[in-house]
Design a protein around this motif. Structure first.
Motif, mmCIF file in Angstrom:
data_model
loop_
_atom_site.group_PDB
_atom_site.id
_atom_site.type_symbol
_atom_site.label_atom_id
_atom_site.label_comp_id
_atom_site.label_asym_id
_atom_site.label_seq_id
_atom_site.Cartn_x
_atom_site.Cartn_y
_atom_site.Cartn_z
ATOM 1 N N THR A 118 1.107 -1.250 0.134
ATOM 2 C CA THR A 118 -0.186 -0.505 -0.169
ATOM 3 C C THR A 118 0.772 1.186 0.087
ATOM 4 O O THR A 118 2.085 1.033 0.463
ATOM 5 C CB THR A 118 -0.842 0.180 1.770
ATOM 6 N N ALA A 119 0.493 2.039 -0.455
ATOM 7 C CA ALA A 119 0.703 3.540 -0.279
ATOM 8 C C ALA A 119 2.281 3.268 -0.711
ATOM 9 O O ALA A 119 3.091 4.382 -0.108
ATOM 10 C CB ALA A 119 0.904 4.327 1.006
ATOM 11 N N SER A 120 2.580 2.830 -1.596
ATOM 12 C CA SER A 120 4.331 3.083 -2.308
ATOM 13 C C SER A 120 4.708 3.112 -3.093
ATOM 14 O O SER A 120 4.000 3.230 -4.600
ATOM 15 C CB SER A 120 4.891 1.170 -1.975
ATOM 16 N N ARG A 121 5.890 3.180 -3.813
ATOM 17 C CA ARG A 121 6.277 4.074 -4.632
ATOM 18 C C ARG A 121 7.791 3.346 -5.689
ATOM 19 O O ARG A 121 8.808 3.365 -4.107
ATOM 20 C CB ARG A 121 6.149 5.733 -5.436
ATOM 21 N N VAL A 122 7.834 3.327 -6.273
ATOM 22 C CA VAL A 122 9.191 2.909 -6.826
ATOM 23 C C VAL A 122 10.009 3.378 -8.587
ATOM 24 O O VAL A 122 8.448 3.629 -8.955
ATOM 25 C CB VAL A 122 9.442 0.896 -7.237
ATOM 26 N N GLU A 123 11.193 3.818 -8.306
ATOM 27 C CA GLU A 123 11.806 4.303 -9.878
ATOM 28 C C GLU A 123 12.944 3.522 -10.243
ATOM 29 O O GLU A 123 13.576 3.060 -9.015
ATOM 30 C CB GLU A 123 12.554 5.968 -9.248
ATOM 31 N N ILE A 124 12.770 2.775 -11.627
ATOM 32 C CA ILE A 124 13.608 2.011 -11.964
ATOM 33 C C ILE A 124 13.936 2.630 -12.961
ATOM 34 O O ILE A 124 14.493 3.639 -13.695
ATOM 35 C CB ILE A 124 12.762 0.945 -12.442
ATOM 36 N N ASP A 125 15.970 2.291 -12.592
ATOM 37 C CA ASP A 125 16.850 2.455 -13.740
ATOM 38 C C ASP A 125 17.734 1.555 -14.095
ATOM 39 O O ASP A 125 18.329 1.121 -12.919
ATOM 40 C CB ASP A 125 17.619 3.822 -12.811
ATOM 41 N N MET A 126 17.894 0.939 -14.981
ATOM 42 C CA MET A 126 18.068 -0.683 -15.673
ATOM 43 C C MET A 126 19.373 -0.038 -16.482
ATOM 44 O O MET A 126 18.750 0.253 -17.561
ATOM 45 C CB MET A 126 17.680 -1.717 -15.992
ATOM 46 N N SER A 127 20.677 -0.333 -16.390
ATOM 47 C CA SER A 127 22.033 -0.170 -17.411
ATOM 48 C C SER A 127 21.954 -1.437 -17.847
ATOM 49 O O SER A 127 22.377 -2.984 -16.748
ATOM 50 C CB SER A 127 22.877 0.663 -17.182
ATOM 51 N N GLU A 128 23.550 -1.566 -17.942
ATOM 52 C CA GLU A 128 24.058 -2.993 -18.848
ATOM 53 C C GLU A 128 25.005 -3.181 -17.331
ATOM 54 O O GLU A 128 25.195 -4.469 -17.434
ATOM 55 C CB GLU A 128 24.813 -2.656 -20.164
ATOM 56 N N GLN A 129 25.222 -1.924 -17.062
ATOM 57 C CA GLN A 129 26.109 -3.070 -15.698
ATOM 58 C C GLN A 129 25.159 -3.125 -14.330
ATOM 59 O O GLN A 129 25.861 -3.448 -13.595
ATOM 60 C CB GLN A 129 27.142 -1.062 -15.293
ATOM 61 N N GLN A 130 24.342 -2.399 -14.112
ATOM 62 C CA GLN A 130 23.563 -1.830 -13.228
ATOM 63 C C GLN A 130 22.847 -2.128 -12.843
ATOM 64 O O GLN A 130 21.535 -1.041 -13.603
ATOM 65 C CB GLN A 130 23.810 -0.839 -11.925
ATOM 66 N N ARG A 131 21.023 -2.877 -12.246
ATOM 67 C CA ARG A 131 19.934 -2.958 -11.723
ATOM 68 C C ARG A 131 19.655 -1.911 -10.894
ATOM 69 O O ARG A 131 19.439 -2.598 -9.032
ATOM 70 C CB ARG A 131 19.593 -3.828 -12.041
#
Length: 300
Positions: A118-131
């Motif tokens: 509930t009431a959560s938020r994530v921001e995704i940033d995936m590259s070739e080196q790291q997730r």
């Protein structure tokens, strides 16, 4: 590495592997875990290309085409497809959120899964080196696809939780208080390694850890089933849990009852059932206010 994976896939697709080729392919796969990852991505790109059903035609003459093995031609096409599709399978930059009382499951392009509470938020940033996943607020359970070439890092405030292939729950209880519960594998929190069936609490940068009993571990992640399990929490703590899932807020307005210990298993939307249980079991009365609040007071 991508071109090698493409060539092997093309050979396999056209059934042109001899027993010696098969042995060489097996050695290539076993030589480095990254080879298996590259091959899996090549398979994904190949399937995507087949679904597109619109590959550009070449101007290569029939003579030159006949001089090249079928697998080599297919590999060239696949390398081109990989170039166009690489962003789709490796790079990802998005955000996901849930409203109060909502739960959501998100599948990332690398095969990892995030369950948001509930009431959560994530921001995704995936590259070739790291997730990298930034937990902006709330709570999430992360089931990480194994990829030793790209570590999976969850940032919660200033706390970094690092994993390769595992499952763990992260809950933000404020910018300076983060709770990590590991259900599978091992993660690192700061300089601590936290194994399965364990928890770590980060408070103002300091990390403490402890092993959990199976029932306590299940209780920590019972929210995935839409359940609140109370086992000796104070009334104030229990109220905080229910308030996470509803816009109608319970308020312990009498300090004399705040420390009462409560227990039970409730659905996250069963605040009324909880109120009925505590008013039946304890000298507690409930007063509803007009501003979407419910006050809990002691009975004389």
């Amino acid at each position: 590495m991508n071109s090698a994976a493409a060539e092997w896939l093309a050979k396999l697709q056209h059934g042109e592997l001899s027993s010696a080729d098969q042995a060489e392919f097996d050695r290539w796969m076993d030589a480095n875990p990254a080879h298996a990852v590259a091959f899996a991505r090549a398979e994904q790109a190949w399937e995507q290309a087949k679904r597109l059903q619109a590959l550009p035609k070449t101007n290569v003459s029939a003579t030159k085409s006949a001089a090249r093995p079928h697998w080599a031609i297919a590999a060239s096409v696949l390398v081109a497809v990989l170039g166009f599709a690489f962003w789709y399978f490796v790079w990802e930059s998005r955000s996901y959120s849930t409203d109060v009382g909502e739960r959501r499951s998100v599948m990332l392009k690398d095969g990892s899964q995030i369950n948001l509470n509930t009431a959560s938020r994530v921001e995704i940033d995936m590259s070739e080196q790291q997730r990298t996943v930034r937990l902006v607020r709330g709570e999430g359970l992360f089931k990480v696809a194994h990829d030793p070439t790209r570590p999976f890092v969850v940032m919660a405030g200033n706390t970094a939780v690092r994993a390769v292939g595992t499952a763990f729950n992260v809950r933000m209880r404020g910018e300076q208080l983060v709770e990590v519960t590991v259900t599978e594998g091992i993660v690192s929190v700061g300089d601590r390694r936290i194994s399965a069936d364990s928890t770590a609490v980060v408070a103002a940068g300091a990390v403490s850890s402890a092993t959990l009993e199976k029932d306590e571990l299940h209780r920590r992640v019972a929210w995935r089933e839409g359940v609140i399990e109370l086992k000796g929490e104070t009334l104030a703590q229990a109220v905080d849990e229910f308030n996470r899932y509803s816009k109608r807020k319970l308020v312990v307005a009498d300090p004399a009852i705040a420390a009462i210990r409560v227990g039970g298993r409730f659905e996250t939307d069963e605040a009324d059932k909880f109120l009925n249980a505590i008013t039946t079991s304890f000298a507690i009365r409930v007063v509803a206010a007009e501003n979407d609040q419910v006050f809990l007071l002691g009975r004389p």
